[in-house]
Structures are given as structure tokens and as C-alpha cells.
Design a protein around this motif. Structure first.
Motif, PDB file in Angstrom:
ATOM      1  N   ALA A   1       0.866  -1.178   0.000  1.00 11.24           N
ATOM      2  CA  ALA A   1       0.000   0.000   0.000  1.00 11.24           C
ATOM      3  C   ALA A   1       0.903   1.227   0.000  1.00 11.24           C
ATOM      4  N   SER A   2       0.896   1.954  -1.109  1.00 12.55           N
ATOM      5  CA  SER A   2       1.705   3.166  -1.234  1.00 12.55           C
ATOM      6  C   SER A   2       0.857   4.351  -0.807  1.00 12.55           C
ATOM      7  N   VAL A   3       1.313   5.025   0.235  1.00  8.09           N
ATOM      8  CA  VAL A   3       0.566   6.129   0.830  1.00  8.09           C
ATOM      9  C   VAL A   3       1.272   7.421   0.454  1.00  8.09           C
ATOM     10  N   ALA A   4       0.499   8.404  -0.043  1.00 10.08           N
ATOM     11  CA  ALA A   4       1.076   9.685  -0.451  1.00 10.08           C
ATOM     12  C   ALA A   4       0.192  10.824   0.026  1.00 10.08           C
ATOM     13  N   GLY A   5       0.828  11.899   0.448  1.00 14.71           N
ATOM     14  CA  GLY A   5       0.088  13.083   0.874  1.00 14.71           C
ATOM     15  C   GLY A   5       0.058  13.230   2.378  1.00 14.71           C
ATOM     16  N   GLU A   6      -1.019  13.853   2.869  1.00 16.59           N
ATOM     17  CA  GLU A   6      -1.150  14.198   4.279  1.00 16.59           C
ATOM     18  C   GLU A   6      -1.953  13.145   5.039  1.00 16.59           C
ATOM     19  N   LEU A   7      -1.320  12.597   6.052  1.00 18.02           N
ATOM     20  CA  LEU A   7      -1.967  11.608   6.919  1.00 18.02           C
ATOM     21  C   LEU A   7      -2.297  12.328   8.225  1.00 18.02           C
ATOM     22  N   ASP A   8      -3.561  12.785   8.327  1.00 13.80           N
ATOM     23  CA  ASP A   8      -3.945  13.629   9.452  1.00 13.80           C
ATOM     24  C   ASP A   8      -5.304  13.223  10.006  1.00 13.80           C
ATOM     25  N   ILE A   9      -5.831  14.039  10.893  1.00 12.07           N
ATOM     26  CA  ILE A   9      -7.089  13.727  11.562  1.00 12.07           C
ATOM     27  C   ILE A   9      -8.237  13.516  10.574  1.00 12.07           C
ATOM     28  N   VAL A  10      -8.198  14.197   9.437  1.00 12.13           N
ATOM     29  CA  VAL A  10      -9.260  14.077   8.443  1.00 12.13           C
ATOM     30  C   VAL A  10      -9.090  12.828   7.581  1.00 12.13           C
ATOM     31  N   SER A  11      -7.862  12.520   7.206  1.00 14.03           N
ATOM     32  CA  SER A  11      -7.621  11.429   6.251  1.00 14.03           C
ATOM     33  C   SER A  11      -7.277  10.095   6.902  1.00 14.03           C
ATOM     34  N   ALA A  12      -6.970  10.089   8.185  1.00 14.92           N
ATOM     35  CA  ALA A  12      -6.527   8.863   8.852  1.00 14.92           C
ATOM     36  C   ALA A  12      -7.553   7.740   8.741  1.00 14.92           C
ATOM     37  N   GLU A  13      -8.832   8.088   8.747  1.00 18.21           N
ATOM     38  CA  GLU A  13      -9.887   7.076   8.659  1.00 18.21           C
ATOM     39  C   GLU A  13      -9.788   6.281   7.351  1.00 18.21           C
ATOM     40  N   GLN A  14      -9.391   6.948   6.288  1.00 16.39           N
ATOM     41  CA  GLN A  14      -9.223   6.281   4.988  1.00 16.39           C
ATOM     42  C   GLN A  14      -8.173   5.170   5.089  1.00 16.39           C
ATOM     43  N   LEU A  15      -7.042   5.471   5.708  1.00 14.91           N
ATOM     44  CA  LEU A  15      -5.995   4.463   5.877  1.00 14.91           C
ATOM     45  C   LEU A  15      -6.450   3.386   6.864  1.00 14.91           C
ATOM     46  N   ARG A  16      -7.114   3.778   7.933  1.00 11.89           N
ATOM     47  CA  ARG A  16      -7.610   2.817   8.922  1.00 11.89           C
ATOM     48  C   ARG A  16      -8.533   1.788   8.258  1.00 11.89           C
ATOM     49  N   ASN A  17      -9.454   2.250   7.425  1.00 14.23           N
ATOM     50  CA  ASN A  17     -10.383   1.344   6.755  1.00 14.23           C
ATOM     51  C   ASN A  17      -9.660   0.384   5.827  1.00 14.23           C
ATOM     52  N   LEU A  18      -8.695   0.881   5.093  1.00 13.03           N
ATOM     53  CA  LEU A  18      -7.921   0.012   4.206  1.00 13.03           C
ATOM     54  C   LEU A  18      -7.168  -1.037   5.013  1.00 13.03           C
ATOM     55  N   LEU A  19      -6.507  -0.614   6.068  1.00 15.44           N
ATOM     56  CA  LEU A  19      -5.713  -1.553   6.871  1.00 15.44           C
ATOM     57  C   LEU A  19      -6.581  -2.607   7.535  1.00 15.44           C
ATOM     58  N   ARG A  20      -7.755  -2.230   7.978  1.00 15.53           N
ATOM     59  CA  ARG A  20      -8.665  -3.221   8.566  1.00 15.53           C
ATOM     60  C   ARG A  20      -8.984  -4.319   7.554  1.00 15.53           C
ATOM     61  N   ARG A  21      -9.219  -3.921   6.304  1.00 18.51           N
ATOM     62  CA  ARG A  21      -9.528  -4.907   5.260  1.00 18.51           C
ATOM     63  C   ARG A  21      -8.325  -5.790   4.943  1.00 18.51           C
ATOM     64  N   VAL A  22      -7.179  -5.187   4.685  1.00 15.25           N
ATOM     65  CA  VAL A  22      -6.038  -6.000   4.249  1.00 15.25           C
ATOM     66  C   VAL A  22      -5.469  -6.851   5.370  1.00 15.25           C
ATOM     67  N   LEU A  23      -5.593  -6.403   6.608  1.00 15.47           N
ATOM     68  CA  LEU A  23      -5.095  -7.215   7.717  1.00 15.47           C
ATOM     69  C   LEU A  23      -5.900  -8.496   7.895  1.00 15.47           C
ATOM     70  N   VAL A  24      -7.148  -8.473   7.504  1.00 19.80           N
ATOM     71  CA  VAL A  24      -7.992  -9.664   7.593  1.00 19.80           C
ATOM     72  C   VAL A  24      -7.712 -10.613   6.425  1.00 19.80           C
ATOM     73  N   GLU A  25      -7.410 -10.045   5.266  1.00 21.72           N
ATOM     74  CA  GLU A  25      -7.311 -10.832   4.039  1.00 21.72           C
ATOM     75  C   GLU A  25      -5.902 -11.294   3.680  1.00 21.72           C
ATOM     76  N   HIS A  26      -4.861 -10.694   4.269  1.00 25.37           N
ATOM     77  CA  HIS A  26      -3.484 -10.982   3.843  1.00 25.37           C
ATOM     78  C   HIS A  26      -2.559 -11.165   5.043  1.00 25.37           C
ATOM     79  N   THR A  27      -1.453 -11.846   4.821  1.00 30.34           N
ATOM     80  CA  THR A  27      -0.514 -12.120   5.910  1.00 30.34           C
ATOM     81  C   THR A  27       0.829 -11.407   5.762  1.00 30.34           C
ATOM     82  N   ASP A  28       1.024 -10.687   4.661  1.00 31.66           N
ATOM     83  CA  ASP A  28       2.281  -9.969   4.446  1.00 31.66           C
ATOM     84  C   ASP A  28       1.968  -8.637   3.771  1.00 31.66           C
ATOM     85  N   ILE A  29       2.181  -7.557   4.513  1.00 35.90           N
ATOM     86  CA  ILE A  29       1.775  -6.228   4.050  1.00 35.90           C
ATOM     87  C   ILE A  29       2.924  -5.245   4.235  1.00 35.90           C
TER      88      ILE A  29
END
Length: 110
Positions: free
Chosen positions: A20-48
Motif C-alpha cells: 500500500a503506497s501512501v502519499a500526501g497528508e496523513l492527518d485527523i481528516v484522512s486517517a480514517e481512509q488508511l484505517r479502513n484500508l488496513l482493517r480490510r487488508v489485515l484480515v485478508e493478507h498475511t504480508d503487508i
């Protein structure tokens, strides 16, 4: 600051690792976007890998998402690595001593 200032592109490398290549500002507004992605991939994959080389800003909300993902990965037996943290990302990881909680790797061709 908005979710538009954060871009995440997910690919699979030749070894089957999710990158997962992350670019830009990781802040209070955008953090939820990354959180949602990580919740999905952590369930589905074993190497991230989170490629953080293009993160231009990270506040405590972004760091909290990374720390929570690290704990969830450890609990699930998933390998989660941070790749090439940008200067901004490296600064917050070191200032908070959070870098010790992660495996940090250089760019793949370094």
C-alpha cells in the motif's frame, strides 16, 4: 486538509506481498481512509508493506492508525512493514519513539 490530500494505491508485488503506497497528508481528516484500508487488508493478507515514502505530513491521528495496525497485525500473526518513511514520517516516528514498534525497510532497489 481533506481525504483528497491522501492517496493510497494498493498493489501486489511478484512475491505476493500487498504493498500500500501512501502519499500526501496523513492527518485527523484522512486517517480514517488508511484505517479502513488496513482493517480490510489485515484480515485478508498475511504480508503487508506500507510504502510511506511520499507522505508529506503526519499528525498523531495518522500515527495512531499505524500503531493500531501494528498491534492488530502482531495479534493476527500478520507481517506488517513500513517502507522508506519520508522525512516527515521519519520525524514523527523518531520523535515519539514509535519506530521501535515497526520493522522499517529501505526501498526495494536500495
Amino acid at each position: 486538509m481533506s481525504e483528497e490530500n491522501l492517496r493510497i494505491v494498493v498493489t501486489t508485488d511478484p512475491a505476493g506481498v500487498i504493498v500500500a503506497s501512501v502519499a500526501g497528508e496523513l492527518d485527523i481528516v484522512s486517517a480514517e481512509q488508511l484505517r479502513n484500508l488496513l482493517r480490510r487488508v489485515l484480515v485478508e493478507h498475511t504480508d503487508i508493506v506500507l510504502d510511506l515514502s511520499e507522505v508529506t505530513f503526519c499528525d498523531c491521528s495518522g500515527l495512531r492508525v499505524l500503531r493500531a495496525a501494528g498491534r492488530a497485525a502482531e495479534h493476527a500473526g500478520t507481517r506488517l512493514r513500513l517502507r522508506s518513511p519520508s522525512t516527515a514520517m521519519d520525524r514523527i516516528l523518531k520523535a515519539t519513539r514509535a519506530e521501535a514498534a515497526f520493522t522499517i525497510e529501505p526501498p526495494p532497489n536500495a
